[in-house]
Write a protein that holds these residues in place. Structure first.
Motif, PDB file in Angstrom:
ATOM      1  N   PHE A 261      29.120  37.995  33.061  1.00  0.00           N
ATOM      2  CA  PHE A 261      29.658  37.772  31.711  1.00  0.00           C
ATOM      3  C   PHE A 261      28.715  38.304  30.623  1.00  0.00           C
ATOM      4  O   PHE A 261      29.146  38.582  29.507  1.00  0.00           O
ATOM      5  CB  PHE A 261      30.013  36.292  31.511  1.00  0.00           C
TER       6      PHE A 261
ATOM      7  N   GLY B 275      35.879  32.284  30.592  1.00  0.00           N
ATOM      8  CA  GLY B 275      36.706  31.088  30.471  1.00  0.00           C
ATOM      9  C   GLY B 275      36.128  30.085  29.500  1.00  0.00           C
ATOM     10  O   GLY B 275      35.714  28.993  29.885  1.00  0.00           O
TER      11      GLY B 275
ATOM     12  N   TYR C   7      33.274  32.927  42.258  1.00  0.00           N
ATOM     13  CA  TYR C   7      32.492  32.653  41.046  1.00  0.00           C
ATOM     14  C   TYR C   7      31.043  33.096  41.336  1.00  0.00           C
ATOM     15  O   TYR C   7      30.430  32.601  42.292  1.00  0.00           O
ATOM     16  CB  TYR C   7      32.588  31.146  40.774  1.00  0.00           C
TER      17      TYR C   7
ATOM     18  N   ASN D  23      38.672  29.773  40.801  1.00  0.00           N
ATOM     19  CA  ASN D  23      38.157  30.775  39.887  1.00  0.00           C
ATOM     20  C   ASN D  23      37.618  31.890  40.787  1.00  0.00           C
ATOM     21  O   ASN D  23      36.764  31.599  41.625  1.00  0.00           O
ATOM     22  CB  ASN D  23      37.012  30.180  39.050  1.00  0.00           C
TER      23      ASN D  23
ATOM     24  N   LYS E 166      36.179  22.472  30.867  1.00  0.00           N
ATOM     25  CA  LYS E 166      37.522  23.039  30.727  1.00  0.00           C
ATOM     26  C   LYS E 166      38.539  21.924  30.511  1.00  0.00           C
ATOM     27  O   LYS E 166      39.593  22.130  29.937  1.00  0.00           O
ATOM     28  CB  LYS E 166      37.892  23.868  31.962  1.00  0.00           C
TER      29      LYS E 166
ATOM     30  N   TYR F  42      43.635  30.487  34.723  1.00  0.00           N
ATOM     31  CA  TYR F  42      43.372  31.895  35.032  1.00  0.00           C
ATOM     32  C   TYR F  42      44.603  32.601  35.595  1.00  0.00           C
ATOM     33  O   TYR F  42      45.289  32.070  36.474  1.00  0.00           O
ATOM     34  CB  TYR F  42      42.222  32.028  36.043  1.00  0.00           C
TER      35      TYR F  42
ATOM     36  N   ARG G  59      41.152  39.580  35.803  1.00  0.00           N
ATOM     37  CA  ARG G  59      41.428  38.186  35.426  1.00  0.00           C
ATOM     38  C   ARG G  59      41.588  38.047  33.910  1.00  0.00           C
ATOM     39  O   ARG G  59      40.800  38.583  33.140  1.00  0.00           O
ATOM     40  CB  ARG G  59      40.267  37.290  35.885  1.00  0.00           C
TER      41      ARG G  59
HETATM   42  C1  MLT Z   1      34.378  31.884  33.891  1.00  0.00           C
HETATM   43  O1  MLT Z   1      34.829  32.583  32.982  1.00  0.00           O
HETATM   44  O2  MLT Z   1      34.467  32.198  35.075  1.00  0.00           O
HETATM   45  C2  MLT Z   1      33.738  30.609  33.499  1.00  0.00           C
HETATM   46  O3  MLT Z   1      33.518  30.538  32.140  1.00  0.00           O
HETATM   47  C3  MLT Z   1      32.521  30.409  34.205  1.00  0.00           C
HETATM   48  C4  MLT Z   1      31.827  29.160  33.891  1.00  0.00           C
HETATM   49  O4  MLT Z   1      32.452  28.125  33.656  1.00  0.00           O
HETATM   50  O5  MLT Z   1      30.601  29.209  33.915  1.00  0.00           O
END
Ligand code: MLT
Length: 409
Positions: A19, A44, A134, A189, A251, A344, A385
């Motif tokens: 990211f 996310g 992930y 994820n 989340k 997602y 994604r």
């Molecule tokens: C993601 O976009 O996969 C999440 O933000 C990862 C996270 O929660 O660290």
């Protein structure tokens, strides 16, 4: 030559976290195209504000901290009893699962906990991960020296990859060999797919038979809409003997910036006569001083009547965004998955484009940022994604732009 030696495992890692790479690319694009209104459906990260019940509780807690009579210093490392009790009651007891408060460890995030949990395991354990996955699960095992060497086409030599392919509805298959530690994340994820009770039972049975440990990341459980999907792995008989579960308020209740999560380590998890609960307690009480009182009071308020109602509304809002993305993309001829029990949406890139080619094209043509599937693993190549965490307005604009740009193809 210096005398100080760095941890060579870190040197093996890709240059930066997925990211962070994306953020740098987007910021370069934005400098070159200041006129483009960029819409971020990449990382996310939530956009809905904290529930009012949470904010009210945090303000009250902040006032307490400003008065000598109610001020608090260091709290219990594993979390205040009031929060652990609320979690045990609402997240578990109400689902028919008995979890004691001393099996719950409050922390600043599921990312930290899934990343740090490796501290209590030996370096020669064999680790299995889904592919795509992930990236934190893999990278932290690389840091620990558990991953071996990297090969562009095969991944890390000592990691067992469990491909999650379209033909299996993006669900992993049981490893053919015995593995020690299995990372599972459901709803998943990045693919956004959920797992049914009967499917998850296979994993619990495998772990019990093989004396393996499942590290179950349930950070997205609040998005489950289907009845047959378990919110916790402990809804499956026997799981307390073979699974650690990670949960997050990020989340669920919008805590990505506020930071609060928890990990459940049942006392039944005994390997070679050693309690994992005790080891983690020892690790946490040595390496962290817990989460702030104010934040834990905020998290506690998630379980009040108002808190639960507001959380439900926010989740429904994001799930509606996911539907907007799914419907729009389908109408433009995209193959789309996930999005029903998850924030997602996982899509097949059009015209055989690679994930990064599609990332660049999408940004160029529409100003929409997503996450290349290949960033999650070799089997993510050719996928992409999108998250439903932006506002409804931005999601609608993003989808409209995608539909207009790609429909004709
Ligand atoms: C993601 O976009 O996969 C999440 O933000 C990862 C996270 O929660 O660290």
């Amino acid at each position: 030559m210096n005398l100080l030696k760095v941890n060579q495992n870190f040197v093996k890692l890709p240059n930066s976290y997925l990211f962070v790479d994306i953020a740098a690319k987007v910021s370069r694009f934005s400098e070159q195209h200041p006129e483009t209104n960029i819409i971020r459906l990449g990382i996310g990260d939530v956009t809905r504000p904290l529930p009012k019940a949470v904010v009210t509780a945090m303000k009250k807690a902040a006032d307490e901290m400003g008065e000598a009579k109610t001020f608090r210093g260091y709290g219990p490392e594993a979390g205040y009893e009031f929060l652990r009790a609320a979690i045990a009651e609402h997240d578990f007891k109400r689902r028919g699962v008995q979890i004691d408060t001393d099996e719950i460890f409050v922390s600043d995030g599921a990312k930290s906990d899934t990343g740090n949990i490796g501290d209590i395991f030996a370096v020669d354990n064999v680790v299995a991960v889904c592919d795509p996955v992930y990236p934190v699960y893999v990278d932290t095992n690389v840091m620990a020296g558990r991953a071996g060497e990297y090969d562009e086409n095969k991944g890390w030599s000592k990691i067992v990859y469990m491909p999650c392919l379209k033909e299996n509805d993006f669900l992993p298959q049981l490893p053919k060999e015995r593995v020690d530690i299995i990372y599972l994340c459901f709803p998943n994820n990045p693919s956004g797919v959920g797992i049914s009770r009967s499917e998850l039972k296979k994993w619990v049975d495998y772990a019990i038979y093989n004396e393996s440990l499942i590290l179950y990341d349930a950070a997205y459980e609040a998005f489950i809409t289907q009845q047959d999907m378990p919110h916790s792995i402990y809804e499956i008989d026997g799981a307390k003997k073979c699974a650690i579960e990670f949960r997050s308020f990020s989340k669920t209740a919008g805590f990505t910036g506020t930071r609060c999560a928890f990990t459940v380590i049942p006392k039944d998890l005994i390997f070679n006569n050693i309690s994992l609960n005790k080891l983690w307690d020892r690790r946490q009480s040595t390496k962290m001083n817990g989460v702030s009182y104010v934040v834990q009071r905020g998290a506690e308020a998630v379980y009040t009547e108002d808190g639960m109602r507001e959380v439900k509304e926010n989740i429904a809002y994001y799930l509606n965004n996911a539907k907007i993305i799914m419907d729009g993309l389908k109408s433009a001829g995209f193959e789309v998955y996930g999005g029903v029990n998850s924030p997602y949406v996982w899509l097949k890139t059009p015209n055989g484009l690679s994930s990064w080619e599609f990332f660049d094209l999408l940004l160029e043509k529409t100003g929409v940022v997503g996450t290349p599937g290949s960033g999650f693993g070799i089997n993510g190549e050719g996928y992409f994604r999108l998250t439903s965490f932006n506002t409804k307005e931005n999601t609608q604009i993003a989808v409209q732009r995608i539909v207009e740009s790609f429909k004709a193809q």
